[in-house]
Scaffold this motif. Structure first.
Motif, short mmCIF file in Angstrom:
data_model
loop_
_atom_site.label_atom_id
_atom_site.label_comp_id
_atom_site.label_asym_id
_atom_site.label_seq_id
_atom_site.Cartn_x
_atom_site.Cartn_y
_atom_site.Cartn_z
N THR A 96 0.81 -1.23 0.00
CA THR A 96 0.00 0.00 0.00
C THR A 96 0.83 1.27 0.00
O THR A 96 0.33 2.34 -0.33
CB THR A 96 -0.93 0.07 1.23
OG1 THR A 96 -0.13 0.14 2.42
CG2 THR A 96 -1.88 -1.10 1.28
N GLY A 97 2.09 1.18 0.43
CA GLY A 97 2.92 2.37 0.54
C GLY A 97 2.73 3.11 1.85
O GLY A 97 3.36 4.12 2.11
N ILE A 98 1.88 2.58 2.72
CA ILE A 98 1.68 3.17 4.04
C ILE A 98 2.86 2.75 4.91
O ILE A 98 3.35 1.63 4.81
CB ILE A 98 0.34 2.70 4.65
CG1 ILE A 98 -0.83 3.12 3.77
CG2 ILE A 98 0.17 3.22 6.06
CD1 ILE A 98 -2.15 2.50 4.15
N THR A 99 3.34 3.62 5.77
CA THR A 99 4.51 3.31 6.59
C THR A 99 4.21 2.17 7.56
O THR A 99 3.06 1.96 7.97
CB THR A 99 4.97 4.53 7.40
OG1 THR A 99 3.95 4.87 8.33
CG2 THR A 99 5.29 5.71 6.49
N LEU A 100 5.28 1.45 7.93
CA LEU A 100 5.14 0.37 8.90
C LEU A 100 4.56 0.87 10.22
O LEU A 100 3.81 0.16 10.88
CB LEU A 100 6.49 -0.30 9.16
CG LEU A 100 6.84 -1.47 8.25
CD1 LEU A 100 8.29 -1.88 8.47
CD2 LEU A 100 5.91 -2.63 8.48
N HIS A 101 4.89 2.07 10.61
CA HIS A 101 4.35 2.65 11.83
C HIS A 101 2.82 2.58 11.82
O HIS A 101 2.19 2.16 12.80
CB HIS A 101 4.83 4.10 11.98
CG HIS A 101 4.15 4.84 13.09
ND1 HIS A 101 4.53 4.67 14.42
CD2 HIS A 101 3.13 5.73 13.09
CE1 HIS A 101 3.76 5.43 15.17
NE2 HIS A 101 2.91 6.10 14.41
N TRP A 102 2.21 2.99 10.72
CA TRP A 102 0.75 3.01 10.62
C TRP A 102 0.17 1.63 10.38
O TRP A 102 -0.88 1.29 10.95
CB TRP A 102 0.29 3.98 9.52
CG TRP A 102 0.54 5.40 9.92
CD1 TRP A 102 1.52 6.22 9.46
CD2 TRP A 102 -0.18 6.13 10.92
NE1 TRP A 102 1.47 7.43 10.11
CE2 TRP A 102 0.44 7.41 11.00
CE3 TRP A 102 -1.25 5.85 11.75
CZ2 TRP A 102 -0.01 8.40 11.88
CZ3 TRP A 102 -1.69 6.84 12.62
CH2 TRP A 102 -1.07 8.09 12.68
N THR A 103 0.82 0.80 9.55
CA THR A 103 0.26 -0.52 9.30
C THR A 103 0.35 -1.40 10.55
O THR A 103 -0.51 -2.26 10.76
CB THR A 103 0.91 -1.22 8.10
OG1 THR A 103 2.32 -1.37 8.33
CG2 THR A 103 0.64 -0.46 6.81
N ARG A 104 1.35 -1.16 11.38
CA ARG A 104 1.42 -1.91 12.65
C ARG A 104 0.23 -1.55 13.55
O ARG A 104 -0.35 -2.42 14.19
CB ARG A 104 2.72 -1.61 13.38
CG ARG A 104 3.89 -2.39 12.86
CD ARG A 104 5.13 -2.19 13.72
NE ARG A 104 6.22 -2.91 13.14
CZ ARG A 104 7.34 -2.34 12.69
NH1 ARG A 104 7.50 -1.02 12.76
NH2 ARG A 104 8.29 -3.08 12.18
N MET A 105 -0.11 -0.27 13.60
CA MET A 105 -1.26 0.13 14.43
C MET A 105 -2.54 -0.53 13.90
O MET A 105 -3.36 -1.03 14.69
CB MET A 105 -1.40 1.64 14.45
CG MET A 105 -0.35 2.30 15.31
SD MET A 105 -0.68 4.03 15.67
CE MET A 105 -0.63 4.78 14.07
#
Length: 157
Positions: A96-105
Motif C-alpha cells: 500500500t505504501g503506508i509506513t510500517l508505523h501506521w500498518t502496525r497500528m
C-alpha cells in the motif's frame, strides 16, 4: 520484508485459486516491482460463497450457537491474528505504501475489534434502547443474513 502469500479463495471450506485476472500486478510500493498478478474471485465464486453463507445462516450453524460459543470463536480469530501482526503490517506496508508505523497500528487494532465483539456477546449487549429527539431508538445486534462486502485496498488489515 515477507514475500506475498499465495492468493486463494476460501469458499464453503474449500480453497481454490482466484480465476479472474485483472490485467495488472500487485506491486512493491517502494520499488514498483511486480509482486504477483492481481486476481479476483469470479462472479460464480461470489454466488457460491453467498449461497454457502445463506445455507449456514438458514441452518443456524452460527446464529443458533450460544453467545459464549460465538464469543469463543471470535477470540480464536483474535488469537490467530495476534500471532501474525508483524507479518500483516509488513505485507500491508509493502503493497500500500503506508509506513510500517501506521500498518502496525492497524494490524494491532484488528484483533482488538474481534475481542470487543466477543466481549459484547459475553455481556449480552444484543439490544439497546437509546434516547432520540422523537422517542427512543431500538438498536438490535442480531444477524439478519449474509452480506457481500467490497473492501478498499488502501488498508487491507
Amino acid at each position: 520484508m515477507s514475500a506475498l502469500p499465495p492468493l486463494f479463495d476460501l469458499i464453503d471450506g474449500s480453497r481454490s485459486a482466484p480465476s479472474v485476472a485483472l490485467g495488472l500486478y500487485v506491486t512493491d510500493s517502494s520499488t514498483g516491482e511486480a509482486l504477483q498478478p492481481a486476481m479476483a474471485t469470479s462472479a460464480e465464486g461470489v454466488e457460491t460463497a453467498l449461497a454457502a453463507a445463506h445455507h449456514a445462516y438458514e441452518t443456524g450453524a452460527w446464529t443458533e450457537k450460544c453467545p459464549e460459543a460465538r464469543a469463543d470463536a471470535l477470540d480464536t480469530v483474535a488469537d490467530q491474528l495476534e500471532l501474525d501482526v508483524e507479518r500483516i503490517a509488513e505485507l500491508d506496508a509493502r503493497t500500500t505504501g503506508i509506513t510500517l508505523h501506521w500498518t502496525r497500528m492497524t494490524a494491532q487494532l484488528t484483533p482488538i475489534i474481534f475481542r470487543k465483539a466477543a466481549t459484547l456477546l459475553r455481556q449480552r449487549v444484543l439490544a439497546t434502547e437509546l434516547p432520540g429527539k422523537y422517542g427512543s431508538v431500538s438498536v438490535r445486534a442480531y444477524p439478519l443474513g449474509p452480506a457481500a462486502l467490497i473492501c478498499p485496498w488502501n488498508s487491507p488489515a
